[in-house]
Write a protein that holds these residues in place. Sequence first.
Motif, PDB file in Angstrom:
ATOM      1  N   VAL A 297      31.226  71.197  50.280  1.00 25.47           N
ATOM      2  CA  VAL A 297      32.358  71.061  49.365  1.00 25.47           C
ATOM      3  C   VAL A 297      33.685  71.215  50.103  1.00 25.47           C
ATOM      4  O   VAL A 297      33.751  71.783  51.191  1.00 25.47           O
ATOM      5  N   ASP A 298      34.722  70.707  49.473  1.00 27.52           N
ATOM      6  CA  ASP A 298      36.109  70.922  49.898  1.00 27.52           C
ATOM      7  C   ASP A 298      36.783  71.754  48.814  1.00 27.52           C
ATOM      8  O   ASP A 298      36.992  71.264  47.699  1.00 27.52           O
ATOM      9  N   PRO A 299      37.110  73.017  49.108  1.00 25.09           N
ATOM     10  CA  PRO A 299      37.777  73.848  48.104  1.00 25.09           C
ATOM     11  C   PRO A 299      39.288  73.614  48.041  1.00 25.09           C
ATOM     12  O   PRO A 299      39.975  74.239  47.226  1.00 25.09           O
ATOM     13  N   ASP A 300      39.794  72.725  48.906  1.00 28.15           N
ATOM     14  CA  ASP A 300      41.240  72.541  49.048  1.00 28.15           C
ATOM     15  C   ASP A 300      41.721  71.183  48.555  1.00 28.15           C
ATOM     16  O   ASP A 300      42.685  70.621  49.070  1.00 28.15           O
ATOM     17  N   ALA A 301      41.036  70.631  47.558  1.00 33.06           N
ATOM     18  CA  ALA A 301      41.440  69.333  47.008  1.00 33.06           C
ATOM     19  C   ALA A 301      42.421  69.531  45.850  1.00 33.06           C
ATOM     20  O   ALA A 301      42.134  70.299  44.935  1.00 33.06           O
ATOM     21  N   PRO A 302      43.551  68.852  45.861  1.00 27.14           N
ATOM     22  CA  PRO A 302      44.019  67.935  46.916  1.00 27.14           C
ATOM     23  C   PRO A 302      44.694  68.644  48.085  1.00 27.14           C
ATOM     24  O   PRO A 302      44.978  68.022  49.099  1.00 27.14           O
TER      25      PRO A 302
ATOM     26  N   SER B  46      47.571  73.911  46.533  1.00 26.59           N
ATOM     27  CA  SER B  46      47.460  73.527  45.121  1.00 26.59           C
ATOM     28  C   SER B  46      46.096  72.864  44.882  1.00 26.59           C
ATOM     29  O   SER B  46      46.003  71.658  44.692  1.00 26.59           O
ATOM     30  N   PRO B  47      45.022  73.670  44.880  1.00 26.41           N
ATOM     31  CA  PRO B  47      43.662  73.118  44.798  1.00 26.41           C
ATOM     32  C   PRO B  47      43.243  72.750  43.371  1.00 26.41           C
ATOM     33  O   PRO B  47      42.267  73.286  42.826  1.00 26.41           O
ATOM     34  N   LYS B  48      43.968  71.821  42.781  1.00 26.65           N
ATOM     35  CA  LYS B  48      43.728  71.462  41.370  1.00 26.65           C
ATOM     36  C   LYS B  48      42.372  70.788  41.157  1.00 26.65           C
ATOM     37  O   LYS B  48      41.847  70.813  40.042  1.00 26.65           O
ATOM     38  N   ALA B  49      41.811  70.170  42.200  1.00 23.97           N
ATOM     39  CA  ALA B  49      40.531  69.478  42.057  1.00 23.97           C
ATOM     40  C   ALA B  49      39.377  70.252  42.697  1.00 23.97           C
ATOM     41  O   ALA B  49      38.327  69.700  42.988  1.00 23.97           O
TER      42      ALA B  49
ATOM     43  N   ALA C 209      47.030  62.427  53.235  1.00 27.40           N
ATOM     44  CA  ALA C 209      48.185  62.652  54.115  1.00 27.40           C
ATOM     45  C   ALA C 209      49.091  63.722  53.523  1.00 27.40           C
ATOM     46  O   ALA C 209      49.225  63.847  52.305  1.00 27.40           O
ATOM     47  N   GLN C 210      49.685  64.507  54.395  1.00 25.01           N
ATOM     48  CA  GLN C 210      50.661  65.538  54.035  1.00 25.01           C
ATOM     49  C   GLN C 210      50.086  66.584  53.069  1.00 25.01           C
ATOM     50  O   GLN C 210      50.807  67.137  52.248  1.00 25.01           O
ATOM     51  N   SER C 211      48.788  66.832  53.176  1.00 20.46           N
ATOM     52  CA  SER C 211      48.164  67.867  52.338  1.00 20.46           C
ATOM     53  C   SER C 211      47.710  69.061  53.164  1.00 20.46           C
ATOM     54  O   SER C 211      47.072  69.975  52.640  1.00 20.46           O
ATOM     55  N   GLY C 212      48.040  69.057  54.457  1.00 13.52           N
ATOM     56  CA  GLY C 212      47.688  70.188  55.307  1.00 13.52           C
ATOM     57  C   GLY C 212      46.212  70.177  55.691  1.00 13.52           C
ATOM     58  O   GLY C 212      45.486  69.211  55.454  1.00 13.52           O
ATOM     59  N   PHE C 213      45.794  71.278  56.265  1.00 15.85           N
ATOM     60  CA  PHE C 213      44.402  71.400  56.685  1.00 15.85           C
ATOM     61  C   PHE C 213      43.508  71.711  55.492  1.00 15.85           C
ATOM     62  O   PHE C 213      43.872  72.483  54.610  1.00 15.85           O
ATOM     63  N   HIS C 214      42.335  71.070  55.480  1.00 20.21           N
ATOM     64  CA  HIS C 214      41.323  71.309  54.449  1.00 20.21           C
ATOM     65  C   HIS C 214      40.125  72.001  55.077  1.00 20.21           C
ATOM     66  O   HIS C 214      39.762  71.724  56.225  1.00 20.21           O
ATOM     67  N   ARG C 215      39.508  72.893  54.296  1.00 21.78           N
ATOM     68  CA  ARG C 215      38.251  73.516  54.719  1.00 21.78           C
ATOM     69  C   ARG C 215      37.090  72.684  54.176  1.00 21.78           C
ATOM     70  O   ARG C 215      37.089  72.319  53.003  1.00 21.78           O
ATOM     71  N   TYR C 216      36.130  72.409  55.034  1.00 25.28           N
ATOM     72  CA  TYR C 216      34.914  71.713  54.611  1.00 25.28           C
ATOM     73  C   TYR C 216      33.759  72.692  54.792  1.00 25.28           C
ATOM     74  O   TYR C 216      33.414  73.059  55.915  1.00 25.28           O
ATOM     75  N   GLN C 217      33.233  73.121  53.654  1.00 26.88           N
ATOM     76  CA  GLN C 217      32.297  74.241  53.624  1.00 26.88           C
ATOM     77  C   GLN C 217      30.860  73.780  53.375  1.00 26.88           C
ATOM     78  O   GLN C 217      30.620  72.900  52.541  1.00 26.88           O
TER      79      GLN C 217
ATOM     80  N   GLY D 121      35.210  65.516  41.972  1.00 27.87           N
ATOM     81  CA  GLY D 121      36.262  66.512  41.920  1.00 27.87           C
ATOM     82  C   GLY D 121      36.127  67.437  40.731  1.00 27.87           C
ATOM     83  O   GLY D 121      35.409  67.165  39.769  1.00 27.87           O
ATOM     84  N   ASN D 122      36.823  68.574  40.812  1.00 27.48           N
ATOM     85  CA  ASN D 122      36.811  69.576  39.743  1.00 27.48           C
ATOM     86  C   ASN D 122      35.397  70.054  39.425  1.00 27.48           C
ATOM     87  O   ASN D 122      35.068  70.367  38.276  1.00 27.48           O
ATOM     88  N   TRP D 123      34.553  70.082  40.448  1.00 26.85           N
ATOM     89  CA  TRP D 123      33.177  70.539  40.242  1.00 26.85           C
ATOM     90  C   TRP D 123      33.156  72.049  40.054  1.00 26.85           C
ATOM     91  O   TRP D 123      33.691  72.789  40.889  1.00 26.85           O
ATOM     92  N   LYS D 124      32.576  72.494  38.967  1.00 32.40           N
ATOM     93  CA  LYS D 124      32.465  73.925  38.687  1.00 32.40           C
ATOM     94  C   LYS D 124      31.248  74.466  39.437  1.00 32.40           C
ATOM     95  O   LYS D 124      30.172  74.666  38.880  1.00 32.40           O
ATOM     96  N   MET D 125      31.448  74.708  40.706  1.00 31.43           N
ATOM     97  CA  MET D 125      30.344  75.108  41.565  1.00 31.43           C
ATOM     98  C   MET D 125      29.742  76.435  41.116  1.00 31.43           C
ATOM     99  O   MET D 125      28.519  76.623  41.178  1.00 31.43           O
TER     100      MET D 125
END
Length: 223
Positions: A95-100, A104-107, A143-151, A173-177
């Motif tokens: 998962v990516d917890p940093d979307a977008p 501001s991880p709205k997704a 683009a311009q969203s900074g570094f994302h963590r891929y877990q 997106g918006n997966w309720k893990m």
Amino acid sequence: MDWTMKLATAALFLGLTMVVPRDEEDGDMCTYEALSDTDAVLCKGLEVFYPELGNIGCMFVPDCNNYRQKITHWDEPIVKFPGALEGATYILVMVDPDAPSRSSPKAQFWRHWLVTDIKGVDMKKGKIQGQELSAYQPPSPPAQSGFHRYQFFVYLQEGQNISLHSKENKTRGNWKMDKFLNRFHLSEPEASTQFMTENYQDSPNYQPPAGGSSEPTDKPKQS
């Protein structure tokens, strides 16, 4: 060998393991940077191998050799859990917890990969063979969203059938893990790791190609 010599030798070895040659002709070096101690807390017993990069677990994708662009098109990585029990069955989640973006991880969470029914003997070898509930989607941070963590998380699957609700299947997106884990009584992961990368165009070393874009036409969704 006295302790000062041992310390110097250890420092030299550490330095050699953190860089690899980028271009032998000009002597430039490709630096592999480890994650901060805060982000490294997640790194527990899991290895993630991509082509050319090797094991990228607990690291930043290096800003060289177009790695940050290449990883957006590579196929799924080899994921190894050396501590897997050969007679057990596992679930792999990416998962990516940093979307977008991390600020501001709205997704959150963006589901990049979900595989169930993986045999322990395969998990030890990095053969992710099982029921693929969500096909692998490469990291593609906007683009311009900074570094994302891929877990990456590996959970023990104790004889139950795992599935996604129809609503979950409609979008990644918006997966309720947390709800997914609770639904199947999955608590702590058996192993986990993460790496970080950013959009390659945000790199200070990025130079747009002359004469137009070299982007492929089948770009994956960004997350």
